[in-house]
Design an enzyme around this catalytic site. Structure first.
Site, mmCIF file in Angstrom:
data_model
loop_
_atom_site.group_PDB
_atom_site.id
_atom_site.type_symbol
_atom_site.label_atom_id
_atom_site.label_comp_id
_atom_site.label_asym_id
_atom_site.label_seq_id
_atom_site.Cartn_x
_atom_site.Cartn_y
_atom_site.Cartn_z
ATOM 1 N N SER A 87 0.665 -1.643 0.227
ATOM 2 C CA SER A 87 -0.221 -0.325 -0.082
ATOM 3 C C SER A 87 1.355 0.957 -0.048
ATOM 4 O O SER A 87 1.947 1.707 -0.574
ATOM 5 C CB SER A 87 -0.674 0.052 1.206
ATOM 6 N N ASP A 178 -0.728 13.430 14.324
ATOM 7 C CA ASP A 178 -0.453 14.899 14.137
ATOM 8 C C ASP A 178 -0.020 15.185 13.076
ATOM 9 O O ASP A 178 -0.802 15.071 11.344
ATOM 10 C CB ASP A 178 -0.672 15.752 15.077
ATOM 11 N N HIS A 237 -7.414 -6.227 0.726
ATOM 12 C CA HIS A 237 -5.890 -5.656 0.332
ATOM 13 C C HIS A 237 -5.478 -5.467 1.295
ATOM 14 O O HIS A 237 -3.787 -5.885 0.939
ATOM 15 C CB HIS A 237 -6.806 -2.979 0.829
#
Length: 260
Positions: A87, A178, A237
């Site tokens: 991925s 973050d 996936h």
């Protein structure tokens, strides 16, 4: 600026295999595969920046992540390696292969194409934020908090691999959430670099996944012209977790063929 990323190195002889996880994954997710592969070759499994035990820094561009990986190869005095990426990690290794093809013995790309995607992770990010706020004391509480936003239990179990016991005794996220969220637009982009990588390449895709459809193959072959396409019909996936033996077999057969 490159980051000294965390890694697991099994040691051994020959051309090593580098294993690069996807978004919100880590080297830990690959331990069972590494255990198998290390019987035959040296394996280096990495934590990309803001993942696993690697430092938290701003910037999630594919150039930056590929440069981190190249810097690790340099630190370990590894001139060439086989690169396996799943991925997001697949885009990282494609980027590295474009930037420094002489460092790549072969490329294995798991269920990703060299293009931009629009898959949304808003529910996943909301669930991880809820974990931060909720400060769960155990994994059952963590699962309940995640379930407020993430319906699929398998996804919640995967996300929970990013939890560790903090100094207060509660479970805390070890990822740079973050920084990942700030860099999310870059993560959704195509791999960096230009042109094609014409070295030996295996693309393994899940038959139940929409990440590498037949319609994407012309673009894929434009970037990876020598790509051999292997489809695991019963996998989605997360093909390395859903069909581990078939995935393991495909990778090993490809690497054996490169070294024959």
């Amino acid at each position: 600026m490159t980051v000294e990323i965390n890694y697991l190195d099994t040691g051994g002889e020959g051309t090593p295999l580098f294993v690069v996880h996807g978004l919100l994954g880590s080297a830990d997710n690959w331990r069972s595969h590494v255990k198998q592969w290390q019987e035959y070759r040296r394996v280096v499994a990495v934590d990309l920046r803001n993942h696993g035990r690697s430092p938290h820094v701003q910037g999630m561009s594919y150039t930056a992540m590929a440069q981190d990986l190249l810097a690790l190869m340099d630190r370990l005095n590894i001139e060439r390696a086989h690169l396996l990426g799943h991925s997001m990690g697949g885009k990282v290794v494609i980027t590295l292969a474009r930037l420094a093809p002489q460092r790549v013995a072969s490329l294995i790309v798991a269920d990703i194409a060299p293009q931009a995607y629009s898959h949304g992770h808003s529910a996943v990010f909301a669930g991880l934020r809820r974990l931060e706020e909720g400060k769960p004391g155990n994994r059952r509480e963590a699962d309940e908090l995640l379930a407020e936003h993430v319906e699929e239990r398998t996804t919640r179990l995967f996300l929970a691999t990013n939890l560790q016991r903090g100094s207060t005794g509660n479970l805390e996220l070890r990822i740079g959430l973050d920084e990942i969220m700030a860099g999310y637009d870059d993560i959704m982009q195509a791999p960096a670099g230009h042109g094609a990588f014409d070295g030996p390449t295996l693309v393994i895709r899940g038959g139940k996944s929409d990440y590498v459809t037949d319609a994407m193959l012309p673009v894929l072959r434009g970037v990876l012209p020598r790509a051999e396409i292997k489809t695991l019909d019963e996998a989605g996936h997360w093909l390395h977790a859903e069909q581990p033996e078939a995935f393991q077999s495909a990778v090993s057969a490809f690497l054996d063929a490169q070294e024959a």
